[in-house]
Design an enzyme around this catalytic site. Sequence first.
Site, PDB file in Angstrom:
ATOM      1  NE  ARG A 170       2.898   7.832 -30.437  1.00 29.14           N
ATOM      2  CZ  ARG A 170       3.429   7.902 -29.219  1.00 29.14           C
ATOM      3  NH1 ARG A 170       2.933   8.748 -28.354  1.00 29.14           N
ATOM      4  NH2 ARG A 170       4.409   7.112 -28.873  1.00 29.14           N
ATOM      5  CD  GLU A 176      -3.995  10.512 -30.947  1.00 25.22           C
ATOM      6  OE1 GLU A 176      -5.054  11.163 -30.808  1.00 25.22           O
ATOM      7  OE2 GLU A 176      -3.958   9.261 -30.986  1.00 25.22           O
ATOM      8  NE  ARG A 207       0.458  18.927 -22.521  1.00 21.53           N
ATOM      9  CZ  ARG A 207      -0.591  19.748 -22.618  1.00 21.53           C
ATOM     10  NH1 ARG A 207      -0.411  21.026 -22.851  1.00 21.53           N
ATOM     11  NH2 ARG A 207      -1.808  19.294 -22.462  1.00 21.53           N
ATOM     12  CG  HIS A 208       0.673  16.767 -27.615  1.00 18.35           C
ATOM     13  ND1 HIS A 208       0.836  15.476 -27.210  1.00 18.35           N
ATOM     14  CD2 HIS A 208      -0.036  17.378 -26.656  1.00 18.35           C
ATOM     15  CE1 HIS A 208       0.236  15.313 -26.037  1.00 18.35           C
ATOM     16  NE2 HIS A 208      -0.294  16.457 -25.680  1.00 18.35           N
ATOM     17  CD  GLU A 223       3.108  11.618 -19.785  1.00 12.76           C
ATOM     18  OE1 GLU A 223       1.983  12.148 -19.742  1.00 12.76           O
ATOM     19  OE2 GLU A 223       3.357  10.568 -20.389  1.00 12.76           O
ATOM     20  CB  SER A 245       5.131   6.182 -20.584  1.00 17.91           C
ATOM     21  OG  SER A 245       4.151   7.068 -20.158  1.00 17.91           O
ATOM     22  NE  ARG A 298       5.552  16.247 -24.357  1.00 24.86           N
ATOM     23  CZ  ARG A 298       4.549  15.479 -23.967  1.00 24.86           C
ATOM     24  NH1 ARG A 298       4.676  14.734 -22.875  1.00 24.86           N
ATOM     25  NH2 ARG A 298       3.423  15.470 -24.633  1.00 24.86           N
TER      26      ARG A 298
END
Length: 429
Positions: A211, A213, A219-220, A352, A355, A403
């Site tokens: 990713r 981002e 947490r990323h 989280e 998904s 995670r």
Amino acid sequence: MQRTYISGISERKDGDEVTLFGWVQEIRKLKKLSFIVLRDHTGTVQITIKPENVSGYDQITSVNRESVVSVRGNVSFNSGAKAGVEITARDVKILNTSEAPLPLAIFEGIQSDFETRLNNRSLDLREPFHNLIFRIESSLLWGIRKYMHEHDFQEVHTPKIVASATEGGANLFQVRYFEREVFLNQSPQLYKEMLMASGMDRVFEVGPAFRAEEHNTVRHLNEFTSIDIEMSFCDHNEVMKVLEESVNSGLKEVFERYGEEVRKINPALEIQKLPFPRVTYRECIRLLSDEGVEAKFGDDFSPEQLRLIGRHFPGFYFITEWPSEVRAFYTMPKPEDPEVTNSFDLQYGERELTSGAQRVHDPKMLEKRLVEKGLNPEDFNFHLNAFRYGMPPHAGWAIGLERLTMILLNLPNIREVSLFPRDRTRVVP
RNA sequence: GCCCCGAUAGUGUAGCGGCCUAUCAUACGAGCCUGUCGAGCUCGUGACACGGGUCCAAAUCCCGUUCGGGGCGCCA
């Protein structure tokens, strides 16, 4: 000459000869004898070295800490060693020396900065707890894999090099591929769906996801390990069941193998009764508004809002029926309430984890959803093609291994759970 | 991308205008002592991120740079 692991010494008899390999964690040099604390990945043991028993005494006892040695000697249970056992050395060989001083503190009762630790990660991982994290992660994954195999899921590997920036949402890393520019895949999503069209019925994949981002949070990661499943002829409810059962299977494996350690690290963790609680997105909004917090339908929850929601559900729970605005184009709308979708997130408290959703399997609807999301169906032809010749209804999910491990061990930073984390600034080592 | 915070020996820290040729711990080196085991004791080695400024005086205050941390945003 057979190697004995340090953890195996306790099963030997007094006087048995053993050969150990490991690192010199500590040397205590006395006048008439010396002690070395030897460490391998299973533990530590004290080695007693007397000048009259070994050759090269001076050289051995002046070796730098963290040097690699082999030790042949006899097990001694009646030695006065505090651990109750020690090894009386007969022969010590220095296999490789370590430089001094060490670039970070490992066994000195000093906590080095995470930055320093990561810069010297291979040394850092010698620290038993840091090492344990990854053995636990391995067990966890094994428990999940076992569940998948037992439930007839086939493990697959989809490409990580892809042709176009397809899914909207997260940004992709661009890489050069011979004379072209291509991308690192952000998720196996489209490919595992295509495998449903190929009749594989149930697939799972464990692999990297990328990713691009620019997030800078605990947490990323920009590269993480995604555990993905996809399953035919079912809806979201069935894959939620697979999810909670496989998570529990992973936890069970961890508890069987590292129960004692995990209970020490995170006493709150337990294998939760199934099914995990389910709460809808709309219920969460109501719950927040009861607490006086405004949450607009169609927005994702902020970390602050998730904290509030998490307070009502300690442990694992699902948030279901997310509005289609916040879900990817391939997410199936709920037939009797099309404002929301047949989707879910698995949460642990405020965090989280997953998904998932039932997917759109009708190519016309999929095209329509692409357009609604502002994407160009032309770019998705490779994917849409798979839907034109008999795509079964299907559903699936993805969970981040890091995670999950982080939550299990209640660690404050996801980088602790990644051997060589890739974040906004770090690509080395 | 935005906001806040930080950078002092190998490691981790104290100091936050003159008392700093900078504290303590640990490491490293030399030695003493002891079946040690978080070993102990003595001596020694070793640092103010970089560039500019303010001031009689800067580790300390200001500006910039670099690097890092955290939060938010973004994020299947």
